[in-house]
Design an enzyme around this catalytic site. Sequence first.
Site, PDB file in Angstrom:
ATOM      1  N   PRO A 180       0.822  -1.213   0.000  1.00 51.94           N
ATOM      2  CA  PRO A 180       0.000   0.000   0.000  1.00 51.94           C
ATOM      3  C   PRO A 180       0.859   1.267   0.000  1.00 51.94           C
ATOM      4  CG  PRO A 180      -0.666  -1.519   1.758  1.00 51.94           C
ATOM      5  CD  PRO A 180       0.619  -2.037   1.182  1.00 51.94           C
ATOM      6  N   GLU A 181       0.519   2.198  -0.885  1.00 49.25           N
ATOM      7  CA  GLU A 181       1.209   3.483  -0.952  1.00 49.25           C
ATOM      8  C   GLU A 181       0.207   4.564  -0.552  1.00 49.25           C
ATOM      9  OE1 GLU A 181       3.350   3.887  -4.688  1.00 49.25           O
ATOM     10  OE2 GLU A 181       3.563   1.722  -4.867  1.00 49.25           O
TER      11      GLU A 181
END
Length: 300
Positions: free
Chosen positions: A2-3
Site C-alpha cells: 500500500p502506498e
Amino acid sequence: MPELPEVETIRLALEPHVVGRRFERVDIDDPRLVRPFEPVAVAAELEGERVAALDRRGKYLIVRFESGRVLLIHLRMTGSLRHVADGALADDPHRRAVVKLDDGSDVAYRDVRRFGTWQLLEPDEVDPYLQRRLGGEPLERAFTARRLSERLAGRRAPIKAALLDQRTVAGLGNIYVDEALWRAQVHPLRPAGTLDADEVAELTRSIREALRAGIARQGASLRDYSTPDGRRGRMQERFRVYGRAGEPCPRCGTPVDKIRAGGRGTWYCPNCQRLDTPQARQAARRSARRPSRSSRQSSV
Ligand SMILES: [Zn+2]
C-alpha cells in the site's frame, strides 16, 4: 504494498466509523505487530481510548486519541483493515488484531506477510517521530517544485531511488513513482540532481496527478490490498506503465520496457523517457566541477 493512495482510501473509508468511538476491547494476536512490547500490555493501554481524529502522513495511518496519544499504523507489504458490523467478523487465518468499538462494530487488522506495525506513541513523541522519517506531503500546498528541487539538488542517486526515499517525498512507492516518472517523461535512472527547473516542475505536477488518479479509483489491488468494506481498488486497470512490459506506451505506442532502478522492478517508456537529454548533459557538465552531497536512503 500500500502506498499513499491506498492508505488515504482506507483513511477516508474508516474515518466516519471510528471518529468519536471508544476502543472497548482490543485483541492483538501477533507479537510482531507491536514488538518490542507485549501484545497484552499494548492492548490494555489502548482499551478505553476514544478516537479524536484519523489522519495520514505518508504511508502511516494516524489514530489520534482524545488523550493526545497516537496509534501509528504502518501496513508495510500486505497489511489491511476491515470494518464490519457487530457479529459479522468471518474467520480469517491472517487476522492479527481486532478492535471492538463502543458501537459493537469491529475493526480487524489482517496481514499475510506480517511486516506491518502498530506503535502507541505519547503526545510529545509523534511529531519528532514522523519528522525524522518523512519529507513533504505531496498533496499539500506546501509541496512545491522549489521544495522538491531542494531535496533533489546535488544527488547522484537515480531519480527513482530518490523518490522512493520517504524523506524526499512522503508516501510514494514503486507503483506511483513509475507512474509519475512516465507522466513527467523522466527516465528512472536519471541522476536526481540533473533534473532542471522545468523538469522538476513537471515532476511535481505528475506526482500529484498519479496519486490523485490512484485515490480516485480507491487504490490499486494487485495482491492483498482491499478497502475497509472488502472491495478491491481499480487503479491497477489504469496503470500507464507499471507492470505493463511489452504493452504499448499510451502516449507513443512504443513497447514499455522493464529495468531495475533503485533496487526495484521499474517500468518506463524508452521513447518518452530518455536518459540522454540536453538537460542531463548540461547538468552533468555543471556538476563535474562541484562536489556531490551524499544522501542516505530510506524507503520506510
Ligand atoms: Zn512513450
